[in-house]
Design a protein around this motif. Structure first.
Motif, PDB file in Angstrom:
ATOM      1  N   GLY A 324     -23.407 -13.039   4.618  1.00  0.00           N
ATOM      2  CA  GLY A 324     -22.888 -13.056   5.976  1.00  0.00           C
ATOM      3  C   GLY A 324     -21.709 -12.131   6.146  1.00  0.00           C
ATOM      4  N   GLY A 325     -21.491 -11.717   7.375  1.00  0.00           N
ATOM      5  CA  GLY A 325     -20.331 -10.881   7.659  1.00  0.00           C
ATOM      6  C   GLY A 325     -19.039 -11.626   7.416  1.00  0.00           C
ATOM      7  N   ALA A 326     -19.035 -12.904   7.738  1.00  0.00           N
ATOM      8  CA  ALA A 326     -17.907 -13.783   7.451  1.00  0.00           C
ATOM      9  C   ALA A 326     -18.472 -15.076   6.878  1.00  0.00           C
ATOM     10  CB  ALA A 326     -17.104 -14.064   8.716  1.00  0.00           C
ATOM     11  N   GLY A 347     -13.310  -5.850   1.349  1.00  0.00           N
ATOM     12  CA  GLY A 347     -11.862  -5.986   1.441  1.00  0.00           C
ATOM     13  C   GLY A 347     -11.453  -6.192   2.878  1.00  0.00           C
ATOM     14  N   PRO A 348     -10.147  -6.284   3.151  1.00  0.00           N
ATOM     15  CA  PRO A 348      -9.669  -6.498   4.517  1.00  0.00           C
ATOM     16  C   PRO A 348     -10.162  -5.398   5.458  1.00  0.00           C
ATOM     17  CG  PRO A 348      -7.890  -6.815   2.940  1.00  0.00           C
ATOM     18  CD  PRO A 348      -9.035  -6.220   2.186  1.00  0.00           C
ATOM     19  N   ALA A 349     -10.539  -5.814   6.663  1.00  0.00           N
ATOM     20  CA  ALA A 349     -11.018  -4.855   7.663  1.00  0.00           C
ATOM     21  C   ALA A 349     -10.851  -5.470   9.041  1.00  0.00           C
ATOM     22  CB  ALA A 349     -12.487  -4.506   7.422  1.00  0.00           C
ATOM     23  N   THR A 350     -10.646  -4.636  10.032  1.00  0.00           N
ATOM     24  CA  THR A 350     -10.609  -5.145  11.397  1.00  0.00           C
ATOM     25  C   THR A 350     -12.008  -5.600  11.798  1.00  0.00           C
ATOM     26  OG1 THR A 350     -11.113  -3.006  12.399  1.00  0.00           O
ATOM     27  CG2 THR A 350      -8.777  -3.510  11.990  1.00  0.00           C
ATOM     28  N   LEU A 351     -12.078  -6.459  12.813  1.00  0.00           N
ATOM     29  CA  LEU A 351     -13.383  -6.919  13.272  1.00  0.00           C
ATOM     30  C   LEU A 351     -14.231  -5.746  13.734  1.00  0.00           C
ATOM     31  CD1 LEU A 351     -15.286  -9.251  13.972  1.00  0.00           C
ATOM     32  CD2 LEU A 351     -14.170  -9.398  16.208  1.00  0.00           C
ATOM     33  N   ARG A 353     -14.137  -2.649  12.700  1.00  0.00           N
ATOM     34  CA  ARG A 353     -14.623  -1.917  11.528  1.00  0.00           C
ATOM     35  C   ARG A 353     -15.732  -2.707  10.841  1.00  0.00           C
ATOM     36  NH1 ARG A 353     -16.350   2.303   8.762  1.00  0.00           N
ATOM     37  NH2 ARG A 353     -15.635   2.426   6.597  1.00  0.00           N
ATOM     38  N   ALA A 354     -15.533  -4.000  10.674  1.00  0.00           N
ATOM     39  CA  ALA A 354     -16.515  -4.826   9.981  1.00  0.00           C
ATOM     40  C   ALA A 354     -17.863  -4.811  10.679  1.00  0.00           C
ATOM     41  CB  ALA A 354     -16.004  -6.260   9.876  1.00  0.00           C
ATOM     42  N   MET A 355     -17.850  -4.658  12.006  1.00  0.00           N
ATOM     43  CA  MET A 355     -19.093  -4.725  12.771  1.00  0.00           C
ATOM     44  C   MET A 355     -19.721  -3.354  13.010  1.00  0.00           C
ATOM     45  SD  MET A 355     -18.198  -7.744  15.529  1.00  0.00           S
ATOM     46  CE  MET A 355     -19.852  -7.703  16.249  1.00  0.00           C
ATOM     47  N   GLU A 356     -19.101  -2.292  12.526  1.00  0.00           N
ATOM     48  CA  GLU A 356     -19.708  -0.968  12.666  1.00  0.00           C
ATOM     49  C   GLU A 356     -21.060  -0.964  11.956  1.00  0.00           C
ATOM     50  OE1 GLU A 356     -17.096   2.030  11.216  1.00  0.00           O
ATOM     51  OE2 GLU A 356     -15.604   1.718  12.816  1.00  0.00           O
ATOM     52  N   ASN A 357     -22.063  -0.445  12.624  1.00  0.00           N
ATOM     53  CA  ASN A 357     -23.426  -0.552  12.122  1.00  0.00           C
ATOM     54  C   ASN A 357     -23.586   0.017  10.715  1.00  0.00           C
ATOM     55  OD1 ASN A 357     -26.349   0.796  11.927  1.00  0.00           O
ATOM     56  ND2 ASN A 357     -26.490  -1.006  13.237  1.00  0.00           N
ATOM     57  N   GLY A 358     -23.164   1.249  10.519  1.00  0.00           N
ATOM     58  CA  GLY A 358     -23.338   1.885   9.218  1.00  0.00           C
ATOM     59  C   GLY A 358     -22.555   1.200   8.119  1.00  0.00           C
ATOM     60  N   TYR A 359     -21.335   0.779   8.444  1.00  0.00           N
ATOM     61  CA  TYR A 359     -20.494   0.086   7.468  1.00  0.00           C
ATOM     62  C   TYR A 359     -21.114  -1.250   7.081  1.00  0.00           C
ATOM     63  CZ  TYR A 359     -16.100  -1.709   5.435  1.00  0.00           C
ATOM     64  OH  TYR A 359     -15.139  -2.213   4.597  1.00  0.00           O
ATOM     65  N   ALA A 360     -21.602  -1.981   8.071  1.00  0.00           N
ATOM     66  CA  ALA A 360     -22.220  -3.278   7.789  1.00  0.00           C
ATOM     67  C   ALA A 360     -23.482  -3.122   6.952  1.00  0.00           C
ATOM     68  CB  ALA A 360     -22.535  -3.998   9.101  1.00  0.00           C
ATOM     69  N   ARG A 361     -24.305  -2.122   7.271  1.00  0.00           N
ATOM     70  CA  ARG A 361     -25.535  -1.909   6.506  1.00  0.00           C
ATOM     71  C   ARG A 361     -25.227  -1.600   5.041  1.00  0.00           C
ATOM     72  NH1 ARG A 361     -27.999   2.428   7.842  1.00  0.00           N
ATOM     73  NH2 ARG A 361     -26.831   3.112   9.681  1.00  0.00           N
ATOM     74  N   SER A 362     -24.237  -0.734   4.803  1.00  0.00           N
ATOM     75  CA  SER A 362     -23.888  -0.384   3.424  1.00  0.00           C
ATOM     76  C   SER A 362     -23.321  -1.591   2.689  1.00  0.00           C
ATOM     77  CB  SER A 362     -22.886   0.776   3.403  1.00  0.00           C
ATOM     78  OG  SER A 362     -21.641   0.385   3.967  1.00  0.00           O
ATOM     79  N   ASN A 363     -22.600  -2.441   3.392  1.00  0.00           N
ATOM     80  CA  ASN A 363     -22.038  -3.629   2.752  1.00  0.00           C
ATOM     81  C   ASN A 363     -23.119  -4.644   2.401  1.00  0.00           C
ATOM     82  OD1 ASN A 363     -19.366  -2.802   2.727  1.00  0.00           O
ATOM     83  ND2 ASN A 363     -18.928  -3.641   4.767  1.00  0.00           N
ATOM     84  N   VAL A 364     -24.118  -4.787   3.256  1.00  0.00           N
ATOM     85  CA  VAL A 364     -25.237  -5.674   2.929  1.00  0.00           C
ATOM     86  C   VAL A 364     -25.952  -5.155   1.688  1.00  0.00           C
ATOM     87  CG1 VAL A 364     -27.497  -6.522   3.678  1.00  0.00           C
ATOM     88  CG2 VAL A 364     -25.576  -6.532   5.282  1.00  0.00           C
ATOM     89  N   ARG A 365     -26.236  -3.874   1.682  1.00  0.00           N
ATOM     90  CA  ARG A 365     -26.955  -3.297   0.531  1.00  0.00           C
ATOM     91  C   ARG A 365     -26.157  -3.481  -0.756  1.00  0.00           C
ATOM     92  NH1 ARG A 365     -29.908   2.310  -0.884  1.00  0.00           N
ATOM     93  NH2 ARG A 365     -29.338   2.321  -3.085  1.00  0.00           N
ATOM     94  N   ARG A 366     -24.861  -3.167  -0.730  1.00  0.00           N
ATOM     95  CA  ARG A 366     -24.039  -3.279  -1.935  1.00  0.00           C
ATOM     96  C   ARG A 366     -23.978  -4.718  -2.435  1.00  0.00           C
ATOM     97  NH1 ARG A 366     -19.689  -5.373  -1.840  1.00  0.00           N
ATOM     98  NH2 ARG A 366     -19.371  -4.966   0.376  1.00  0.00           N
TER      99      ARG A 366
END
Length: 380
Positions: A324-326, A347-351, A353-366
């Motif tokens: 999950g995102g959170a 790590g710490p991120a603004t909401l 930033r956390a919800m940016e599509n590309g950033y979220a996709r890479s975080n799910v994959r990692r």
């Protein structure tokens, strides 16, 4: 690991169910390229249900021009699945709160007419089975607008036809269904409904939900009295006591209107979705299921998509991991039966930033990649 099933809800405002599934699959295959992955797009009956069901069942999305809650033209989409015989409709696409500007929100005036137009359009295409999500409504008209679009007329004590919106409820003295579309008689309606609120009263449609739709205290009282009055008319006309039907207050009484006039069955949103796609068969033989949603917490147990996935998986003794995102209440989620729960943020991120599509996709994959690495290490 031979087979991993991926069945995650969307991360609202960030990733669709399909995007989550693709990112999870990439994480699995980066470590275990020969593993079979089964991507299942799911939702809990609310936003994203049409897309998830239509994609999973290999259907198509169609559009129709209908009326929004204030009777303004709007384009709304719905899905056609199972060879075009079944329609997947989110009432919010035609009658949802986001379609009405905040300053214009008034459940005395808003109508479900557009939802009825979507049903009518699907009927014209040959649909006779309907899977309907009723979350996110802007209305408190007990489904009268929907029914008007399908040929029903609501009359006052003088026999005059009434207009639209919650304001007509207290004035309805009779129902004229002689003009109702004949095709409705052969239809099946299954409605995603995750609330148990009654039609009226302190925990009913008006008292609980109307303030969120723009009603002030006086409007709430009038709407509640209208629902009580209309319930009596419904009982006289159909023999159905909607006041005793759990969930009849959903979507401003639309749940009750669907049950009483269209013979609908109310079901848990995720249960409706999982049954429609044949989930039990799709997960058979899986070594692991990866599920998730934007926020995992104690409310996840209350009929949300990951809990529905977990319940189905436990019947076949398949472990379920959630991302999950959170993430909150991890201990409670483990006690519910999730084998493990992972937040995707590194790590710490603004909401934002956390919800940016590309950033979220890479975080799910990692996150999933590290999960699969850990499983491989344990299984050496």
């Amino acid at each position: 690991m031979r087979k991993v099933v991926i069945a995650a809800d969307s991360f609202k405002g960030s990733l669709t169910s399909e995007e989550v599934a693709r990112s999870v699959e990439e994480g699995v295959h980066s470590v275990c390229p020969g593993c079979e992955t089964v991507k299942i797009y799911i939702a809990d009956g609310g936003e994203g249900t049409t897309e998830a069901l239509t994609r999973t069942l290999g259907g198509k999305i169609v559009e129709a021009t209908v009326h929004d809650p204030l009777m303004r033209p709007v384009k709304a989409a719905y899905g056609l699945v199972e060879g075009g015989g079944t329609a997947v409709i989110e009432m919010a696409s035609a009658s949802g709160l986001p379609l009405v500007e905040p300053e214009l929100r008034n459940p005395m005036k808003t109508t479900t007419y557009g939802t009825g137009e979507l049903i009518r359009d699907a009927l014209s295409r040959g649909c006779r089975r309907f899977l309907v999500g009723i979350g996110g409504s802007a209305t408190n008209d007990a489904g009268t607008g929907m029914l008007q679009a399908l040929g029903y007329r609501f009359l006052d004590a003088a026999g005059k036809e009434l207009g639209h919106g919650g304001e007509i409820l207290s004035r309805i003295a009779a129902v004229d269904d002689t003009g109702a579309l004949p095709e409705l008689a052969g239809c099946e309606f299954v409605v995603a409904c995750d609330v148990t609120n009654p039609f009226s009263g302190p925990t009913g449609a008006a008292c609980v939900f109307a303030p969120q739709k723009g009603a002030d205290a006086a409007m709430v009282r009038e709407l509640d009295e209208g629902l009580k009055s209309f319930a009596k008319v419904i009982r006289t006309h159909t023999g159905t006591d909607v006041e005793r039907q759990a969930g009849s207050g959903a979507a401003g009484g639309l749940g009750g209107g669907l049950v009483a006039f269209l013979g609908a069955t109310l079901a848990s949103g995720i249960d409706m979705v999982l049954e429609a796609i044949g989930f039990d068969e799709l997960i058979r033989g899986a070594d692991l299921i990866v599920t998730g949603e934007g926020k995992l917490d104690g409310q996840t147990a209350m009929g949300k998509a990951p809990r529905g996935v977990l319940d189905a998986a436990r019947k076949q003794r398949i472990p379920v991991v959630a991302v999950g995102g959170a993430v909150e209440s991890v201990g409670e989620l483990n006690r519910q039966g999730f084998a493990a729960v992972f937040p995707i943020l590194p790590g710490p991120a603004t909401l934002e930033r956390a919800m940016e599509n590309g950033y979220a996709r890479s975080n799910v994959r990692r996150t999933v990649e590290q999960l699969i690495r850990t499983i491989h290490l344990i299984n050496r």
